[in-house]
Every structure is written in C-alpha cells, then in structure tokens.
Design an enzyme around this catalytic site. Structure first.
Site, PDB file in Angstrom:
ATOM      1  N   ASN A 187       7.702  95.080 -77.340  1.00 54.81           N
ATOM      2  CA  ASN A 187       7.050  93.831 -76.957  1.00 54.81           C
ATOM      3  C   ASN A 187       6.464  93.240 -78.233  1.00 54.81           C
ATOM      4  OD1 ASN A 187       5.313  91.814 -76.049  1.00 54.81           O
ATOM      5  ND2 ASN A 187       4.853  92.930 -74.162  1.00 54.81           N
TER       6      ASN A 187
ATOM      7  N   TYR B 250       5.078  77.572 -65.744  1.00 55.51           N
ATOM      8  CA  TYR B 250       4.334  76.695 -66.660  1.00 55.51           C
ATOM      9  C   TYR B 250       3.010  76.212 -66.078  1.00 55.51           C
ATOM     10  CZ  TYR B 250       9.092  76.265 -68.643  1.00 55.51           C
ATOM     11  OH  TYR B 250      10.353  76.494 -69.140  1.00 55.51           O
TER      12      TYR B 250
ATOM     13  N   GLU C  81      12.765  70.294 -73.742  1.00 58.98           N
ATOM     14  CA  GLU C  81      11.544  69.829 -73.078  1.00 58.98           C
ATOM     15  C   GLU C  81      10.530  69.260 -74.062  1.00 58.98           C
ATOM     16  OE1 GLU C  81       9.526  71.595 -69.910  1.00 58.98           O
ATOM     17  OE2 GLU C  81      11.339  72.227 -68.881  1.00 58.98           O
TER      18      GLU C  81
ATOM     19  N   TYR D 231       4.266  74.492 -71.610  1.00 59.28           N
ATOM     20  CA  TYR D 231       5.429  75.069 -72.307  1.00 59.28           C
ATOM     21  C   TYR D 231       5.919  74.138 -73.417  1.00 59.28           C
ATOM     22  CZ  TYR D 231      10.539  76.260 -72.496  1.00 59.28           C
ATOM     23  OH  TYR D 231      11.830  76.579 -72.861  1.00 59.28           O
TER      24      TYR D 231
ATOM     25  N   LYS E 293       5.843  74.789 -77.449  1.00 55.15           N
ATOM     26  CA  LYS E 293       7.093  74.770 -78.221  1.00 55.15           C
ATOM     27  C   LYS E 293       7.024  73.697 -79.315  1.00 55.15           C
ATOM     28  CE  LYS E 293      10.403  77.465 -76.112  1.00 55.15           C
ATOM     29  NZ  LYS E 293      10.887  78.729 -76.669  1.00 55.15           N
TER      30      LYS E 293
ATOM     31  N   TRP F 114      21.364  75.027 -70.763  1.00 51.22           N
ATOM     32  CA  TRP F 114      22.528  75.930 -70.908  1.00 51.22           C
ATOM     33  C   TRP F 114      22.601  76.759 -69.635  1.00 51.22           C
ATOM     34  CZ3 TRP F 114      22.162  78.448 -76.493  1.00 51.22           C
ATOM     35  CH2 TRP F 114      22.010  77.428 -77.435  1.00 51.22           C
TER      36      TRP F 114
ATOM     37  N   LYS G  36      17.114  73.684 -51.809  1.00 49.82           N
ATOM     38  CA  LYS G  36      15.871  72.893 -51.761  1.00 49.82           C
ATOM     39  C   LYS G  36      15.847  71.844 -52.863  1.00 49.82           C
ATOM     40  CE  LYS G  36      13.118  76.468 -49.633  1.00 49.82           C
ATOM     41  NZ  LYS G  36      12.450  77.716 -49.917  1.00 49.82           N
TER      42      LYS G  36
ATOM     43  N   TYR H  11       6.416  74.266 -56.363  1.00 52.05           N
ATOM     44  CA  TYR H  11       5.895  74.821 -57.627  1.00 52.05           C
ATOM     45  C   TYR H  11       4.371  74.967 -57.658  1.00 52.05           C
ATOM     46  CZ  TYR H  11      10.425  73.904 -59.953  1.00 52.05           C
ATOM     47  OH  TYR H  11      11.742  73.909 -60.339  1.00 52.05           O
TER      48      TYR H  11
HETATM   49  N1  LIG Z   1      18.634  78.696 -71.081  1.00 51.35           N
HETATM   50  C1  LIG Z   1      18.357  77.481 -71.494  1.00 51.35           C
HETATM   51  O1  LIG Z   1      19.042  76.526 -71.161  1.00 51.35           O
HETATM   52  C2  LIG Z   1      17.213  77.201 -72.416  1.00 51.35           C
HETATM   53  C3  LIG Z   1      16.838  75.873 -72.522  1.00 51.35           C
HETATM   54  C4  LIG Z   1      15.811  75.527 -73.388  1.00 51.35           C
HETATM   55  C5  LIG Z   1      15.208  76.492 -74.161  1.00 51.35           C
HETATM   56  N2  LIG Z   1      15.599  77.777 -74.057  1.00 51.35           N
HETATM   57  C6  LIG Z   1      14.923  78.736 -74.936  1.00 51.35           C
HETATM   58  O2  LIG Z   1      15.836  79.731 -75.369  1.00 51.35           O
HETATM   59  C7  LIG Z   1      15.210  81.008 -75.418  1.00 51.35           C
HETATM   60  C8  LIG Z   1      15.980  82.019 -74.586  1.00 51.35           C
HETATM   61  O3  LIG Z   1      16.124  81.536 -73.265  1.00 51.35           O
HETATM   62  P1  LIG Z   1      16.886  82.332 -72.107  1.00 51.35           P
HETATM   63  O4  LIG Z   1      17.396  81.309 -71.179  1.00 51.35           O
HETATM   64  O5  LIG Z   1      17.806  83.323 -72.708  1.00 51.35           O
HETATM   65  O6  LIG Z   1      15.643  83.064 -71.422  1.00 51.35           O
HETATM   66  P2  LIG Z   1      15.472  84.590 -70.918  1.00 51.35           P
HETATM   67  O7  LIG Z   1      14.182  84.655 -70.189  1.00 51.35           O
HETATM   68  O8  LIG Z   1      16.695  85.015 -70.216  1.00 51.35           O
HETATM   69  O9  LIG Z   1      15.383  85.405 -72.283  1.00 51.35           O
HETATM   70  C9  LIG Z   1      14.189  85.590 -72.995  1.00 51.35           C
HETATM   71  C10 LIG Z   1      14.105  87.074 -73.359  1.00 51.35           C
HETATM   72  O10 LIG Z   1      12.960  87.264 -74.191  1.00 51.35           O
HETATM   73  C11 LIG Z   1      12.358  88.489 -73.811  1.00 51.35           C
HETATM   74  N3  LIG Z   1      10.940  88.449 -74.181  1.00 51.35           N
HETATM   75  C12 LIG Z   1       9.992  87.583 -73.740  1.00 51.35           C
HETATM   76  N4  LIG Z   1       8.805  87.891 -74.272  1.00 51.35           N
HETATM   77  C13 LIG Z   1       8.990  88.993 -75.060  1.00 51.35           C
HETATM   78  C14 LIG Z   1       8.125  89.771 -75.852  1.00 51.35           C
HETATM   79  N5  LIG Z   1       6.811  89.509 -75.928  1.00 51.35           N
HETATM   80  N6  LIG Z   1       8.648  90.813 -76.552  1.00 51.35           N
HETATM   81  C15 LIG Z   1       9.971  91.098 -76.462  1.00 51.35           C
HETATM   82  N7  LIG Z   1      10.838  90.394 -75.710  1.00 51.35           N
HETATM   83  C16 LIG Z   1      10.353  89.340 -75.024  1.00 51.35           C
HETATM   84  C17 LIG Z   1      12.534  88.559 -72.302  1.00 51.35           C
HETATM   85  O11 LIG Z   1      12.421  89.895 -71.832  1.00 51.35           O
HETATM   86  C18 LIG Z   1      13.929  87.980 -72.122  1.00 51.35           C
HETATM   87  O12 LIG Z   1      14.915  88.991 -72.105  1.00 51.35           O
HETATM   88  C19 LIG Z   1      13.761  80.756 -74.984  1.00 51.35           C
HETATM   89  O13 LIG Z   1      12.967  80.597 -76.124  1.00 51.35           O
HETATM   90  C20 LIG Z   1      13.812  79.471 -74.208  1.00 51.35           C
HETATM   91  O14 LIG Z   1      12.589  78.777 -74.262  1.00 51.35           O
HETATM   92  C21 LIG Z   1      16.575  78.152 -73.187  1.00 51.35           C
HETATM   93  O1  LIG Z   2      17.083  74.569 -69.569  1.00 47.05           O
HETATM   94  C1  LIG Z   2      16.499  73.781 -70.306  1.00 47.05           C
HETATM   95  O2  LIG Z   2      17.047  73.017 -71.073  1.00 47.05           O
HETATM   96  C2  LIG Z   2      14.981  73.722 -70.281  1.00 47.05           C
HETATM   97  O3  LIG Z   2      14.623  73.188 -69.076  1.00 47.05           O
HETATM   98  C3  LIG Z   2      14.219  73.979 -68.005  1.00 47.05           C
HETATM   99  O4  LIG Z   2      13.519  73.042 -67.218  1.00 47.05           O
HETATM  100  P1  LIG Z   2      14.195  72.331 -66.010  1.00 47.05           P
HETATM  101  O5  LIG Z   2      15.527  71.765 -66.316  1.00 47.05           O
HETATM  102  O6  LIG Z   2      13.195  71.390 -65.453  1.00 47.05           O
HETATM  103  O7  LIG Z   2      14.281  73.591 -65.040  1.00 47.05           O
HETATM  104  P2  LIG Z   2      15.204  73.991 -63.823  1.00 47.05           P
HETATM  105  O8  LIG Z   2      14.525  75.066 -63.075  1.00 47.05           O
HETATM  106  O9  LIG Z   2      16.558  74.280 -64.285  1.00 47.05           O
HETATM  107  O10 LIG Z   2      15.142  72.685 -62.877  1.00 47.05           O
HETATM  108  C4  LIG Z   2      15.959  71.563 -63.010  1.00 47.05           C
HETATM  109  C5  LIG Z   2      15.588  70.554 -61.949  1.00 47.05           C
HETATM  110  O11 LIG Z   2      15.915  71.060 -60.644  1.00 47.05           O
HETATM  111  C6  LIG Z   2      14.817  70.969 -59.766  1.00 47.05           C
HETATM  112  N1  LIG Z   2      14.922  72.103 -58.794  1.00 47.05           N
HETATM  113  C7  LIG Z   2      14.808  73.389 -59.220  1.00 47.05           C
HETATM  114  C8  LIG Z   2      14.970  74.447 -58.340  1.00 47.05           C
HETATM  115  C9  LIG Z   2      15.244  74.176 -56.969  1.00 47.05           C
HETATM  116  O12 LIG Z   2      15.418  75.084 -56.119  1.00 47.05           O
HETATM  117  N2  LIG Z   2      15.351  72.881 -56.589  1.00 47.05           N
HETATM  118  C10 LIG Z   2      15.192  71.837 -57.447  1.00 47.05           C
HETATM  119  O13 LIG Z   2      15.292  70.663 -57.025  1.00 47.05           O
HETATM  120  C11 LIG Z   2      13.591  70.963 -60.668  1.00 47.05           C
HETATM  121  O14 LIG Z   2      12.495  70.342 -60.023  1.00 47.05           O
HETATM  122  C12 LIG Z   2      14.106  70.158 -61.853  1.00 47.05           C
HETATM  123  O15 LIG Z   2      14.022  68.783 -61.563  1.00 47.05           O
HETATM  124  C13 LIG Z   2      13.264  75.079 -68.452  1.00 47.05           C
HETATM  125  O16 LIG Z   2      12.039  74.550 -68.839  1.00 47.05           O
HETATM  126  C14 LIG Z   2      13.788  75.858 -69.598  1.00 47.05           C
HETATM  127  O17 LIG Z   2      14.713  76.797 -69.217  1.00 47.05           O
HETATM  128  C15 LIG Z   2      14.374  75.042 -70.684  1.00 47.05           C
HETATM  129  O18 LIG Z   2      13.418  74.854 -71.693  1.00 47.05           O
END
Ligand SMILES: NC(=O)c1ccc[n+]([C@@H]2O[C@H](COP(=O)([O-])OP(=O)(O)OC[C@H]3O[C@@H](n4cnc5c(N)ncnc54)[C@H](O)[C@@H]3O)[C@@H](O)[C@H]2O)c1
Ligand SMILES: O=C(O)[C@H]1O[C@H](OP(=O)(O)OP(=O)(O)OC[C@H]2O[C@@H](n3ccc(=O)[nH]c3=O)[C@H](O)[C@@H]2O)[C@H](O)[C@@H](O)[C@@H]1O
EC number: 4.1.1.35
Length: 386
Positions: A73, A102, A138, A182, A186, A212, A248, A328
């Site tokens: 961690n 958040y 975001e 959040y 960031k 993604w 939903k 939420y």
């Molecule tokens: N998935 C997306 O579309 C998306 C969009 C915007 C930003 N991001 C950013 O990309 C990064 C990765 O996202 P993800 O979707 O893979 O999320 P995720 O939650 O799947 O992965 C994050 C990983 O970090 C680990 N982690 C968190 N806190 C930790 C700590 N204190 N020590 C060690 N490990 C720790 C968690 O266990 C987890 O496995 C994040 O910084 C997120 O904010 C992702």
């Molecule tokens: O993925 C990203 O690029 C970023 O955006 C996400 O934020 P957001 O897109 O708002 O999160 P989601 O949970 O994927 O929600 C997308 C939209 O769907 C809506 N939603 C979500 C869940 C649900 O059951 N129903 C629903 O209508 C939310 O209100 C929001 O408008 C998260 O903040 C992060 O993973 C990341 O930083």
C-alpha cells in the site's frame, strides 16, 4: 522477440517499469500488453493481484521473471522509494476512481488522488526518474456550453464543448458538490507534477483518460465485489443485464460520454512509454471522440448487444429512471459532455482509436457473460437456509 523501434526509427532499449496500481483495470491490460509484445520488465505494485494472476502464474509462462508482484500500500510502505529507484520509469495508476466514492468518501478520495501520490512524484523527481501519471478527463469538469441557455445555437459550436489540454478551463461545481473532490485532487497533482517539471526538470507525462472501458473493469456487486458497492457505469449496467433487472438511468441519462476501448487506449500508453522524447512534458487526452452517446443511448445499445451475445431476449422495460440523490447520495454532480480534442496526441504520437462503440461493447459483454452469468445464476437460486 524482434527489436522494437520507436517512432523515429531508433531501437527501443528494454527497460524496467515500476507500475503502481498494476492490479487494477488499466494496469492489468498494460501488464498484459508489455508481457506479450515487449521485452520490458515490470515491478507490479498493488494491494490486489487478482486481475493479473494469469500473468504471474505458472512459472512456465513465456514472460516468467519479467513481471514481479509486490503487494504493498503506497500510503505506508518504506519499499516504495527503493522500487522507484530500481526502475527506469514509474507509471502511477493508483487511485480511488469510482464516482460513488467522491461524494460519500471525499477524504479518502482526496488523500488517495493527491496526498498518496506526493511521495511518488517526489521520489521520481529526486532520483531523476521518468514519471507517467494517470490523471483524468474529469479535470475539465463541466463544459463552457453547459452554462449557455438550453436553446443557444452556440451549444452546437465545438469551441464551447471540445476539451483541449492546453486551452480549456477546469470548471467544477461548488464545494458542497463533493463529486468534484476527485477532479480537484487530480488537478492539483497535475499542477504539482507540471511545476516539478518546470522548476526541477522532472521528466513527466500526464494521461487524461476519457472513459476507457473493457473486460476486467471494476466488479460485479455480490460476485467479485461488495453487494452494496456501486462501480462505474459499464459494470453497473452489466450487473443489471446479467441479473435481468432494468438499467438505472441517473437524472434521466442525459449526460454524454465518449467511450474508448481499453485495448486501443493501451496502444497509446505503449507509445508514450517507448517514445519519451515525444511524450515528456506533455499532457495527453486519450479517448475516442467518435464514440459519443448519452447514458440513455449507452443503456439501449448495451441492452441490444447483450441480447445478441447471451441469446436472451431483452426486458420489456429495459431502463428505469432514478434521481442522483437516490443513487449516489448528497453532493453528487455530473460532467455534462466529454469530447477529447485529439490534436496533441495525434501530432506527438500519431495515435488514433479504432474500435466502434458497438464492437467494443460486443467483445466486452461477451466477456462479462462468459465470466459472470453462471455465478450470478447460482447466487440467485441459492436455497434459503431452513
Ligand atoms: N478507467 C478509466 O477510464 C479512467 C478514466 C480516468 C482516469 N483513470 C485513472 O486511471 C487510473 C487507473 O484507473 P483504473 O480504471 O485502472 O482503476 P482501478 O481501480 O481498476 O485501478 C487502480 C488500482 O490502484 C490500486 N491502488 C489504489 N490505491 C492504492 C494504494 N494506496 N497502494 C497500492 N495500490 C493502490 C487499486 O488496488 C487498484 O488495483 C486511476 O488513477 C484513475 O483515476 C481511469
Ligand atoms: O472514466 C473516466 O473517464 C472518468 O470518469 C468516471 O466518471 P463518470 O464517467 O461520471 O463515471 P461512470 O460511473 O462511468 O458514469 C457515467 C455516467 O453514467 C451515469 N450512470 C452510472 C451508473 C448507473 O447505473 N447509471 C447511470 O446513469 C452516471 O451518472 C454518469 O452520468 C470516473 O470518475 C473515473 O473512472 C474517470 O476519472
């Protein structure tokens, strides 16, 4: 393995990468890509390893020895600096990044996204190590267009909604709208990294992912995560489809998102890793501007795709409206629209996303169905203890 070449025709030297958060959704895909297609070594740091288990065992895997998992961690582990020192490059993915947290766990969110990332930046800067830090789309918050009257023709002008790394402002809601804890954390870590670059010469790249999505994203509540947990939208809607419940729609499902396939996005990250001269000092949007939908349209498309891949007919009423307060809790707010400008990533790395929303949903929901349908069926027919 043939020698890999960078975009300027020079051979890429094998490197050691310290990947923090390697056990998460993005980390697992990045580790997979690095093991399958490159000679690079990965020191994989995380508190969990379930999503990369298939890369760590058995010892007979072709990349055995090139990936080593360190369960730690980063909040409190003295091994962190040593691991960063052992590597050529650090990639920081660790974060709390699910919107349901958040506004309900703002302190954990701010600590995770800002305070916990500070030592990583410091160790990279002090030891002259390159850093690729994962931020988020975001940080842009709401679009300028969202403040215009609903019928204003300017809402159709891209100048009012396309998000550009070097010119768009970051527009968040009031402090009571804790949703923005959040994005704000960031943003501050981005500013700190940028300042380390400007004042102390840190070699950095900042990635702003735009939604993604793909296999292994988050968890299915009650199966591989807490039953009361609220993951991101892909997993929420997958869970509803698997359980044959209506999807939903929060506040009418009017918000818009652009979704990019994880495998396309990982290609962009690999280009950043292997082309430091083109990636250092830059902030990159990584998304797919062609895959824009409202959340309602996403729900409709996922319903159709799931019926196709599962062979099960859709529900008669596939969606249900729910207020954000109910879903939420207090303090939720939303980004209205997210279209990434692709000029900088195109110019620096020549990257473009390829996969359409339909295609990426088809492969992702096929994975969800294969991975979870049986477990959900079993959990739903569990006999009640007498
Ligand atoms: N998935 C997306 O579309 C998306 C969009 C915007 C930003 N991001 C950013 O990309 C990064 C990765 O996202 P993800 O979707 O893979 O999320 P995720 O939650 O799947 O992965 C994050 C990983 O970090 C680990 N982690 C968190 N806190 C930790 C700590 N204190 N020590 C060690 N490990 C720790 C968690 O266990 C987890 O496995 C994040 O910084 C997120 O904010 C992702
Ligand atoms: O993925 C990203 O690029 C970023 O955006 C996400 O934020 P957001 O897109 O708002 O999160 P989601 O949970 O994927 O929600 C997308 C939209 O769907 C809506 N939603 C979500 C869940 C649900 O059951 N129903 C629903 O209508 C939310 O209100 C929001 O408008 C998260 O903040 C992060 O993973 C990341 O930083």
């Amino acid at each position: 393995m043939a020698t890999r070449m960078d975009l300027d025709g020079r051979p890429v030297k094998p490197m050691t990468i310290c990947m923090i958060g390697a056990g998460g959704f993005i980390g697992s895909h990045l580790c997979e890509k690095l093991m399958a297609e490159t000679p690079h070594k990965v020191l994989a740091l995380d508190v969990y390893s379930d999503k990369i288990k298939h890369l760590l065992e058995p010892d007979s895997l072709p990349w055995a020895g090139r990936i080593v998992f360190h369960r730690l961690n980063i909040k409190h582990d003295s091994r962190l600096e040593g691991l960063i020192k052992m590597a050529d490059l650090t990639i920081n993915l660790a974060a709390i990044c699910t919107p349901a947290d958040y506004n309900t766990r703002p302190l954990d969110t701010i600590y995770s996204n800002f305070i916990d990332a500070l030592p990583v930046v410091k160790y990279c800067s002090e030891n002259n190590k390159r850093l690729i830090h994962f931020s988020t789309c975001e940080v842009y918050g709401k679009t300028i267009g969202s403040f215009l009257p609903k019928d204003s023709p300017l809402r159709k002008d891209p100048a009012y909604y396309v998000l550009k790394e070097d010119t768009s402002p970051c527009i968040f809601g009031s402090i009571e709208k804790q949703r923005w804890s959040y994005a704000c954390a960031k943003q501050l870590i981005e500013r700190l990294i940028y300042a380390e670059g400007a004042e102390n010469g840190l070699d950095f790249t900042i990635v702003r992912p735009f939604n993604w999505i793909g296999p292994r994203m988050d968890f299915i509540p009650g199966i591989d995560g807490p039953s009361e947990g609220v993951p991101r939208v892909l997993a929420c809607f997958s869970n509803n489809l698997l359980r044959r419940e209506p999807l939903k729609l929060v506040d009418g499902g009017e918000s818009q998102r652009t979704f990019v396939y994880i495998k396309d996005a990982i290609e962009a990250v690999l280009l950043m890793i292997e082309n430091p001269d083109r990636a250092n000092g830059h902030i990159f949007n990584v998304g797919n501007p062609n895959n824009e939908v409202t959340v309602r349209q996403l729900a409709e498309m996922m319903t159709k795709v799931y019926a196709k891949v599962s062979g099960e007919p859709s529900l008669e009423s596939p969606t249900i409206d729910v207020s954000s307060k109910e879903f939420y809790g207090e303090g939720y707010d939303d980004s209205d629209k997210r279209i990434p400008d692709m000029t900088i990533i195109n110019r620096q790395l020549g990257w473009n996303p390829k996969t359409t929303l339909w295609d990426l949903l088809e492969s992702t929901l096929t994975y969800q169905h294969r991975t979870y349908a049986e477990a959900i069926r079993k959990s739903m027919v569990k006999p009640i203890a007498s």
